[in-house]
Design a protein around this motif. Structure first.
Motif, PDB file in Angstrom:
ATOM      1  N   GLU A  62       0.815  -1.215   0.000  1.00  0.00           N
ATOM      2  CA  GLU A  62       0.000   0.000   0.000  1.00  0.00           C
ATOM      3  C   GLU A  62       0.849   1.265   0.000  1.00  0.00           C
ATOM      4  O   GLU A  62       0.386   2.317  -0.435  1.00  0.00           O
ATOM      5  CB  GLU A  62      -0.945  -0.004   1.203  1.00  0.00           C
ATOM      6  CG  GLU A  62      -1.960  -1.125   1.139  1.00  0.00           C
ATOM      7  CD  GLU A  62      -2.769  -1.256   2.416  1.00  0.00           C
ATOM      8  OE1 GLU A  62      -2.608  -0.411   3.314  1.00  0.00           O
ATOM      9  OE2 GLU A  62      -3.541  -2.220   2.506  1.00  0.00           O
ATOM     10  N   GLU A  63       2.054   1.183   0.526  1.00  0.00           N
ATOM     11  CA  GLU A  63       2.927   2.355   0.552  1.00  0.00           C
ATOM     12  C   GLU A  63       3.770   2.371  -0.723  1.00  0.00           C
ATOM     13  O   GLU A  63       3.755   1.429  -1.510  1.00  0.00           O
ATOM     14  CB  GLU A  63       3.818   2.301   1.794  1.00  0.00           C
ATOM     15  CG  GLU A  63       3.025   2.359   3.093  1.00  0.00           C
ATOM     16  CD  GLU A  63       3.903   2.259   4.316  1.00  0.00           C
ATOM     17  OE1 GLU A  63       5.101   2.568   4.221  1.00  0.00           O
ATOM     18  OE2 GLU A  63       3.379   1.861   5.362  1.00  0.00           O
ATOM     19  N   SER A  64       4.524   3.450  -0.910  1.00  0.00           N
ATOM     20  CA  SER A  64       5.321   3.584  -2.133  1.00  0.00           C
ATOM     21  C   SER A  64       6.392   2.508  -2.238  1.00  0.00           C
ATOM     22  O   SER A  64       6.803   2.140  -3.337  1.00  0.00           O
ATOM     23  CB  SER A  64       5.963   4.970  -2.197  1.00  0.00           C
ATOM     24  OG  SER A  64       6.831   5.147  -1.098  1.00  0.00           O
ATOM     25  N   ARG A  65       6.824   2.011  -1.101  1.00  0.00           N
ATOM     26  CA  ARG A  65       7.870   0.987  -1.088  1.00  0.00           C
ATOM     27  C   ARG A  65       7.301  -0.296  -0.465  1.00  0.00           C
ATOM     28  O   ARG A  65       6.943  -0.307   0.713  1.00  0.00           O
ATOM     29  CB  ARG A  65       9.034   1.504  -0.256  1.00  0.00           C
ATOM     30  CG  ARG A  65      10.224   0.626  -0.269  1.00  0.00           C
ATOM     31  CD  ARG A  65      11.352   1.324   0.451  1.00  0.00           C
ATOM     32  NE  ARG A  65      12.544   0.510   0.391  1.00  0.00           N
ATOM     33  CZ  ARG A  65      13.583   0.683   1.145  1.00  0.00           C
ATOM     34  NH1 ARG A  65      13.595   1.647   2.035  1.00  0.00           N
ATOM     35  NH2 ARG A  65      14.637  -0.086   1.028  1.00  0.00           N
ATOM     36  N   PRO A  66       7.201  -1.374  -1.216  1.00  0.00           N
ATOM     37  CA  PRO A  66       6.680  -2.627  -0.644  1.00  0.00           C
ATOM     38  C   PRO A  66       7.587  -3.123   0.477  1.00  0.00           C
ATOM     39  O   PRO A  66       8.816  -3.056   0.383  1.00  0.00           O
ATOM     40  CB  PRO A  66       6.701  -3.608  -1.814  1.00  0.00           C
ATOM     41  CG  PRO A  66       6.836  -2.780  -3.036  1.00  0.00           C
ATOM     42  CD  PRO A  66       7.531  -1.524  -2.623  1.00  0.00           C
TER      43      PRO A  66
END
Length: 119
Positions: free
Chosen positions: A75-79
């Motif tokens: 869900e965030e820019s970085r998995p």
């Protein structure tokens, strides 16, 4: 020079002691899901410095043993892969923690010779 010799003599034993300690530490703090780097910081902040190249294989091994489970958060820019303890891991953690406490009490009760100090 003598201190260097003592450090060399103790190094393999310290490494063994720390390995078991890191396993227990991970099981203790992973009641709440954490990703690897956050776990490294949590352990480091508590005074247990662990190298990433030690922690990540350990987490995979504990997962293979059924003591941890993981999920990817995309869900965030970085998995990030989040780890948490399983019910089986809780049982193992409780046994290890009880043994740690027993060993601490036993070792604390042993007589010790006076420490030698360098003048």
């Amino acid at each position: 020079m003598e201190a260097d010799l003592e450090d060399r003599d103790a190094a393999p034993h310290l490494q063994q002691l720390r390995r078991g300690t890191v396993v227990l530490a991970c099981l203790l703090v992973l009641d709440e899901p954490r990703y690897g780097y956050a776990l490294l910081r949590t352990l480091g902040d508590a005074g247990l410095d662990v190298e990433a190249n030690t922690l990540y294989p350990l987490l995979r091994r504990l997962e293979t043993q059924g003591l941890l489970e993981s999920d990817w958060n995309t869900e965030e820019s970085r998995p990030r892969k989040f780890y948490r303890i399983t019910p089986r891991g809780v049982r193992v953690r409780d046994v290890l923690e009880a043994e740690r406490l027993r060993l601490h009490a036993t070792l604390s009760a042993l007589p010790r010779p006076p420490r030698h100090t360098e003048d």
